[in-house]
Design an enzyme around this catalytic site. Structure first.
Site, PDB file in Angstrom:
ATOM      1  N   ASN A  49       0.778  -1.043  -0.022  1.00  0.00           N
ATOM      2  CA  ASN A  49       0.115  -0.010   0.275  1.00  0.00           C
ATOM      3  C   ASN A  49       0.977   1.238   0.043  1.00  0.00           C
ATOM      4  OD1 ASN A  49       0.605  -0.858   2.822  1.00  0.00           O
ATOM      5  ND2 ASN A  49      -0.929   0.525   3.581  1.00  0.00           N
ATOM      6  N   GLU A  51       0.326   5.236   0.489  1.00  0.00           N
ATOM      7  CA  GLU A  51      -0.597   6.198   1.113  1.00  0.00           C
ATOM      8  C   GLU A  51      -0.123   7.694   0.610  1.00  0.00           C
ATOM      9  OE1 GLU A  51      -0.922   5.832   5.089  1.00  0.00           O
ATOM     10  OE2 GLU A  51      -2.213   3.622   4.715  1.00  0.00           O
ATOM     11  N   CYS A  60      -4.168   0.691  -2.483  1.00  0.00           N
ATOM     12  CA  CYS A  60      -4.158  -0.610  -1.826  1.00  0.00           C
ATOM     13  C   CYS A  60      -2.786  -1.522  -2.235  1.00  0.00           C
ATOM     14  CB  CYS A  60      -5.373  -1.396  -1.655  1.00  0.00           C
ATOM     15  SG  CYS A  60      -6.652  -0.598  -0.684  1.00  0.00           S
ATOM     16  N   GLU A  62      -3.171  -4.770  -2.691  1.00  0.00           N
ATOM     17  CA  GLU A  62      -3.820  -5.699  -3.857  1.00  0.00           C
ATOM     18  C   GLU A  62      -3.875  -5.179  -5.103  1.00  0.00           C
ATOM     19  OE1 GLU A  62      -5.022  -4.687  -0.968  1.00  0.00           O
ATOM     20  OE2 GLU A  62      -5.843  -6.799  -0.019  1.00  0.00           O
ATOM     21  N   CYS A  93     -10.311  -4.596   0.021  1.00  0.00           N
ATOM     22  CA  CYS A  93     -11.447  -3.920   0.457  1.00  0.00           C
ATOM     23  C   CYS A  93     -12.394  -4.179  -0.923  1.00  0.00           C
ATOM     24  CB  CYS A  93     -10.931  -2.286   0.560  1.00  0.00           C
ATOM     25  SG  CYS A  93     -10.445  -1.949  -1.129  1.00  0.00           S
ATOM     26  N   CYS A  96     -10.738  -3.266  -4.289  1.00  0.00           N
ATOM     27  CA  CYS A  96      -9.724  -4.282  -4.802  1.00  0.00           C
ATOM     28  C   CYS A  96     -10.605  -5.543  -5.514  1.00  0.00           C
ATOM     29  CB  CYS A  96      -8.777  -4.476  -4.008  1.00  0.00           C
ATOM     30  SG  CYS A  96      -7.667  -3.227  -3.461  1.00  0.00           S
TER      31      CYS A  96
END
Ligand code: THU
Length: 136
Positions: A49, A51, A60, A62, A93, A96
């Site tokens: 991830n 940010e 993310c 994934e 999430c 994803c």
């Protein structure tokens, strides 16, 4: 699905995901996530991830892994492994799941906790009705 093994869950994939999570840039949430997509030809694409101070721009692990694979011409995903030491059995999430289901609707998602225990979740159970432009 609970703890058992999966034919594509290897020490190589586990090590790749453990390494990937250390590459996370997560100064805001302090949650580091690693993802590893095991693909045809024994290829593995990893992601972490990333940010941003404009929080909603964060990405993310994934989708990082998926975009790396697809942008290098690989779409035959066999298994996704996700790991975060801060979250017990993290699962992807909704965003994803939507993106994964575009390429591999029958994918199995493996989640590893910090005790190296596993849980397995079919993508089509986590997201039974993903958005499609045309619904047949
Ligand atoms: N995150 C992931 O990378 N994967 C998930 O499955 C859920 C959440 C990231 C996004 C954000 O950087 C941090 O974890 C906290 O939400």
């Amino acid at each position: 699905m609970t703890a058992s093994r999966h034919k594509h869950l290897s020490k190589r994939l586990i090590n790749a995901v453990r390494h990937a999570h250390t590459m996370a840039y997560a100064p805001y949430s302090k949650i580091s996530v690693g993802a590893g997509l095991y693909c045809g030809g024994r290829k593995i694409f990893t992601g972490a991830n990333v940010e941003n101070s404009s929080y909603s721009l964060s990405m993310c692990a994934e989708r990082t892994a998926l975009f790396k694979a697809v942008s290098e011409g690989v779409r035959d995903f066999r298994l996704l492994l996700v790991y975060s030491p801060q979250v017990n059995f993290i699962t992807p999430c909704g965003a994803c799941l939507q993106v994964l289901s575009e390429f591999a609707p029958d994918l199995v998602i493996a989640s590893m906790n910090k005790r190296e225990e596993f849980r397995f979740y079919p993508l089509n159970v986590l997201m039974p009705q993903p958005f499609r432009l045309s619904q047949e």
